[in-house]
Design an enzyme around this catalytic site. Structure first.
Site, PDB file in Angstrom:
ATOM      1  N   ASP A 182      -3.747  -0.795  -2.635  1.00  0.00           N
ATOM      2  CA  ASP A 182      -4.676  -1.820  -2.174  1.00  0.00           C
ATOM      3  C   ASP A 182      -6.104  -1.308  -2.015  1.00  0.00           C
ATOM      4  O   ASP A 182      -6.969  -2.018  -1.517  1.00  0.00           O
ATOM      5  CB  ASP A 182      -4.190  -2.472  -0.872  1.00  0.00           C
ATOM      6  CG  ASP A 182      -4.107  -1.488   0.289  1.00  0.00           C
ATOM      7  OD1 ASP A 182      -4.246  -0.277   0.062  1.00  0.00           O
ATOM      8  OD2 ASP A 182      -3.895  -1.944   1.426  1.00  0.00           O
TER       9      ASP A 182
ATOM     10  N   SER B 121       0.796  -1.220   0.000  1.00  0.00           N
ATOM     11  CA  SER B 121       0.000   0.000   0.000  1.00  0.00           C
ATOM     12  C   SER B 121       0.830   1.272   0.000  1.00  0.00           C
ATOM     13  O   SER B 121       0.569   2.195  -0.745  1.00  0.00           O
ATOM     14  CB  SER B 121      -0.924   0.004   1.226  1.00  0.00           C
ATOM     15  OG  SER B 121      -1.621   1.221   1.324  1.00  0.00           O
ATOM     16  N   HIS B 122       1.850   1.325   0.841  1.00  0.00           N
ATOM     17  CA  HIS B 122       2.624   2.557   0.984  1.00  0.00           C
ATOM     18  C   HIS B 122       3.983   2.482   0.286  1.00  0.00           C
ATOM     19  O   HIS B 122       4.805   3.368   0.441  1.00  0.00           O
ATOM     20  CB  HIS B 122       2.848   2.880   2.468  1.00  0.00           C
ATOM     21  CG  HIS B 122       1.579   3.144   3.218  1.00  0.00           C
ATOM     22  ND1 HIS B 122       1.081   4.424   3.386  1.00  0.00           N
ATOM     23  CD2 HIS B 122       0.709   2.330   3.816  1.00  0.00           C
ATOM     24  CE1 HIS B 122      -0.042   4.363   4.080  1.00  0.00           C
ATOM     25  NE2 HIS B 122      -0.285   3.100   4.362  1.00  0.00           N
TER      26      HIS B 122
ATOM     27  N   ASP C 166      -7.564   1.127  -0.195  1.00  0.00           N
ATOM     28  CA  ASP C 166      -8.203   1.600   1.037  1.00  0.00           C
ATOM     29  C   ASP C 166      -8.049   3.104   1.268  1.00  0.00           C
ATOM     30  O   ASP C 166      -8.739   3.673   2.110  1.00  0.00           O
ATOM     31  CB  ASP C 166      -7.703   0.816   2.259  1.00  0.00           C
ATOM     32  CG  ASP C 166      -6.209   0.952   2.507  1.00  0.00           C
ATOM     33  OD1 ASP C 166      -5.527   1.630   1.718  1.00  0.00           O
ATOM     34  OD2 ASP C 166      -5.722   0.361   3.488  1.00  0.00           O
ATOM     35  N   ARG C 167      -7.165   3.757   0.508  1.00  0.00           N
ATOM     36  CA  ARG C 167      -7.003   5.208   0.687  1.00  0.00           C
ATOM     37  C   ARG C 167      -7.358   5.931  -0.609  1.00  0.00           C
ATOM     38  O   ARG C 167      -7.335   5.348  -1.688  1.00  0.00           O
ATOM     39  CB  ARG C 167      -5.571   5.537   1.118  1.00  0.00           C
ATOM     40  CG  ARG C 167      -5.228   4.973   2.496  1.00  0.00           C
ATOM     41  CD  ARG C 167      -3.836   5.353   2.950  1.00  0.00           C
ATOM     42  NE  ARG C 167      -2.821   4.838   2.062  1.00  0.00           N
ATOM     43  CZ  ARG C 167      -1.864   5.586   1.488  1.00  0.00           C
ATOM     44  NH1 ARG C 167      -1.833   6.898   1.684  1.00  0.00           N
ATOM     45  NH2 ARG C 167      -0.969   5.043   0.706  1.00  0.00           N
TER      46      ARG C 167
ATOM     47  N   LYS D  86     -10.344   1.100   6.279  1.00  0.00           N
ATOM     48  CA  LYS D  86     -10.603   2.299   5.491  1.00  0.00           C
ATOM     49  C   LYS D  86     -10.981   1.857   4.083  1.00  0.00           C
ATOM     50  O   LYS D  86     -10.615   0.765   3.650  1.00  0.00           O
ATOM     51  CB  LYS D  86      -9.389   3.225   5.501  1.00  0.00           C
ATOM     52  CG  LYS D  86      -8.095   2.581   5.028  1.00  0.00           C
ATOM     53  CD  LYS D  86      -6.924   3.544   5.120  1.00  0.00           C
ATOM     54  CE  LYS D  86      -6.307   3.568   6.481  1.00  0.00           C
ATOM     55  NZ  LYS D  86      -5.447   2.404   6.781  1.00  0.00           N
TER      56      LYS D  86
ATOM     57  N   ASP E 280      -4.944   4.260  -3.744  1.00  0.00           N
ATOM     58  CA  ASP E 280      -3.636   3.658  -3.511  1.00  0.00           C
ATOM     59  C   ASP E 280      -3.613   2.214  -4.008  1.00  0.00           C
ATOM     60  O   ASP E 280      -4.584   1.720  -4.578  1.00  0.00           O
ATOM     61  CB  ASP E 280      -3.253   3.741  -2.030  1.00  0.00           C
ATOM     62  CG  ASP E 280      -4.070   2.805  -1.159  1.00  0.00           C
ATOM     63  OD1 ASP E 280      -5.194   2.447  -1.565  1.00  0.00           O
ATOM     64  OD2 ASP E 280      -3.592   2.421  -0.081  1.00  0.00           O
TER      65      ASP E 280
ATOM     66  N   THR F 185      -2.884   6.805  15.998  1.00  0.00           N
ATOM     67  CA  THR F 185      -2.847   6.386  14.603  1.00  0.00           C
ATOM     68  C   THR F 185      -2.940   4.858  14.519  1.00  0.00           C
ATOM     69  O   THR F 185      -2.256   4.154  15.243  1.00  0.00           O
ATOM     70  CB  THR F 185      -1.553   6.872  13.933  1.00  0.00           C
ATOM     71  OG1 THR F 185      -1.528   8.306  13.961  1.00  0.00           O
ATOM     72  CG2 THR F 185      -1.476   6.400  12.498  1.00  0.00           C
TER      73      THR F 185
END
Length: 609
Positions: free
Chosen positions: A349, A177-178, A351-352, A448, A347, A416
């Site tokens: 995956d 994801s990131h 979720d964002r 998310k 993104d 977070t």
């Protein structure tokens, strides 16, 4: 008097035991009557059946006042038994330790001491149904049925959706994801529990401890699964006979869920009606592409050029799949042309997300969740469920707080991490939440959800008949504006970073610091709170300390410092600046100009332009 060997119960006795076990799992007494079709369906499912709506309607007609336990037993004789896994769902609530298994003594205690007491023979019969590997434990998390998305692709929100839909014991997600994709990139392995949300630390710590004591493992080299063909494939694997691998179209389950949340007729009119708007959705070659194509283009009728970069690729097309102004520059430039009214990027995956208006008008993530909260009745789902509460992560701006106060909704400020939101949702305390790192979601799943957030925004556009910019400016006029930005100082010397945080904390904790005033241009800020954020979970009472240094001013403006990472590459210091403004003459200023007074030399990779 005749006697029968109790160790070999007759088929009739075994059937009766199963009937009673299922009934007691729902009603706790066989004297309680079934009073609705829904109750009948539930108790049949507890018995391992999956009744059709036609059958249910035949058993429960408009003239049926009630059904007794004996009536239920007769009905059960006519319903075909489904997979064994369904029988053990009733026992999950007995796993008080949350460790994935129930011993015989735990089961016996639960079923012989509460409600209508069961006999020892009945308990033994139930236990034998689920003790698959005969190790003396009712291990209901033993895997004998694996569900995989077609071609091995599922978005993170879809995984959560499917876990909840099929009542799976959990799911494993491989995600980048990131991070950049490809052979030289990095990825993470995430485990989601039966609620559909990320595993809490208690479970991941237990997994780690178990991993240190492993003595052996088994490999099945001949287990070759066709990931492209939807359907079930059966294999003979050691003690799991049969072992079922089911390939599913995860878009179908996810789309079905969204149909129950949003008004698809209104969205279809917005996207393909006579006065439709033009949208541009960039999947950035992540897994959400097929979802966008099928739901937004095929079902809601938006033109084919509404969705770009929708073919998932291992290296994300050579780009970083992060939906911000830097990595989604192509979308930003396209939106600046004025051809499209609404834009969004997702993104890797799914979720964002990032939301843009016409001419590239940027909606920061903190404002995005606040606007959804302020217009939450535009989404039919919340009209049915009501709004239980709102939440944001601590570094996220206070824009959501303003909405919660005005609408008299409960607001939670958490550390977070989505697991904190999930805990509140499972307890029925939370409906909508968000974080400043482009994540927004609700209690429809436990992750998310980027596409959900985009459909939420489109629902607001359909209801209000305004542009993104008009909605955002109206929001600021009503609630004021939180000018928000974030600065990341990466690969900082760890020792120096720790010393800086410690020195800053020492100054902040001086008694004279609270009440101190700081002036910048035409504004004066008075310190009202200075602390290192700690969170006590209102559900389980757990405490999370040292989550970040907060300087909170009397008008709600804030400065946050968070330190993360102490590895060989150095530490990262994150600085968050959240300046509140309610002067109508000043709320349209450039956020970088407004906030840069605090640190004009910084470069902002993640905040507003």
């Amino acid at each position: 008097m005749a006697f029968q060997d109790s160790s070999r119960p007759s088929e009739e006795e075994a059937f009766y035991v199963q009937c009673r076990a299922a009934y007691l799992a729902v009603f706790r007494s066989s004297l309680t009557n079934i009073t609705s079709k829904q109750q009948l369906c539930r108790v049949l499912q507890q018995a391992g059946r999956n009744p059709s709506q036609a059958n249910l309607s035949a058993y429960w007609t408009s003239k049926t006042p009630k059904l007794t336990f004996d009536d239920f037993c007769e009905i059960l004789k006519h319903e075909k038994k489904t997979e064994e896994a369904e029988l053990v769902k009733a026992f999950r609530k007995m796993d008080v330790n949350g460790d994935g298994y129930i011993t015989h003594s735990m089961l016996e205690k639960a079923l012989t001491t509460g409600g209508e007491k069961m006999t020892e023979e009945e308990v033994n019969a139930i236990f034998s149904l689920a003790d698959i590997n005969k190790d003396g434990k009712l291990d209901y998390t033993q895997i004998s049925h694996l569900v995989i998305g077609q071609n091995g692709i599922m978005s993170t929100p879809a995984v959560s959706c499917v876990i909840r839909k099929i009542k799976a014991v959990g799911g494993i997600i491989l995600t980048a994801s990131h991070n950049p994709g490809g052979p030289s990139g990095d990825f993470g392995i995430k485990y989601n529990i039966s609620s559909g949300g990320p595993a809490p630390e208690g479970i991941t710590n237990k997994i780690f401890e178990v991993s240190k004591a492993l003595q052996e493992y088994h490999i099945c080299p001949e287990l070759k699964v066709d990931l492209s063909t939807i359907g079930k494939q059966t294999f003979e694997v050691d003690t799991f006979k049969p072992f079922i691998v089911e390939i599913v179209d995860s878009v179908d389950a996810y789309a079905e869920m969204l149909r129950g949340i949003f008004d698809f007729a209104a969205l279809k009119d917005l996207l393909s009606g006579a006065n439709h708007i033009n949208v541009r959705l960039d999947a950035m070659h992540g897994v959400v592409g097929p979802y966008v194509k099928k739901i937004v283009c095929e079902e809601l009728g938006s033109p084919a050029n509404s969705a770009v970069n929708c073919v998932p690729q291992e290296d994300f097309g050579g780009h970083h799949p992060d939906p911000n102004l830097t990595y989604a520059a192509d979308l930003v430039n396209t939106m600046k042309s004025g051809e499209f009214d609404f834009g969004a990027a997702f993104d890797g995956d799914g979720d964002r997300n990032m939301v843009l208006g016409k001419h590239g008008f940027f909606v920061n993530p903190s404002d995005s969740v606040a606007v959804i909260a302020a217009n939450i009745t535009s989404i039919p789902y919340f009209k049915k469920t009501g709004v239980k509460g709102l939440a944001r992560s601590m570094p996220t701006s206070g824009a959501l707080d303003r909405v919660a106060k005005a609408l008299q909704m409960q607001l939670y400020e958490t550390p977070t991490g989505w697991k904190f939101f999930g805990n509140l949702m499972d307890a029925g305390k939370l409906s909508l939440c968000g974080e400043e790192s482009f994540g927004t979601g609700s209690d429809h799943i436990r992750e998310k959800d980027g596409l959900w957030a985009v459909l939420a925004w489109l629902s607001i556009l359909a209801t209000r008949k305004q542009s993104v910019e008009e909605i955002m400016k109206d929001h600021w006029q009503k609630f004021g504006r939180n000018f928000f930005t974030r600065y990341d100082y990466e690969e900082v010397n760890s020792d120096a970073a720790n010393k800086m945080i410690k020195d800053l904390e020492t100054q902040m904790f001086e008694p004279s610091f609270v009440g101190k005033q700081f002036s910048s241009s035409d504004k004066t800020y008075a310190v009202s709170v200075a602390d290192n954020f700690a969170y006590t979970d209102p559900v389980d009472g757990s405490v999370s300390k040292n989550q970040g240094l907060r300087i909170i001013f009397s008008d709600g403006s804030r400065i946050i410092f968070r330190l993360s990472g102490t590895g060989s590459a150095g530490a990262t210091i994150r600085l968050y600046i959240d300046s509140y403004e309610n002067d109508p003459q000043k709320i349209y200023q450039d956020p970088q100009v407004r906030t840069a007074r605090s640190n004009p030399s910084c470069v902002d990779p993640a905040g507003e332009p």
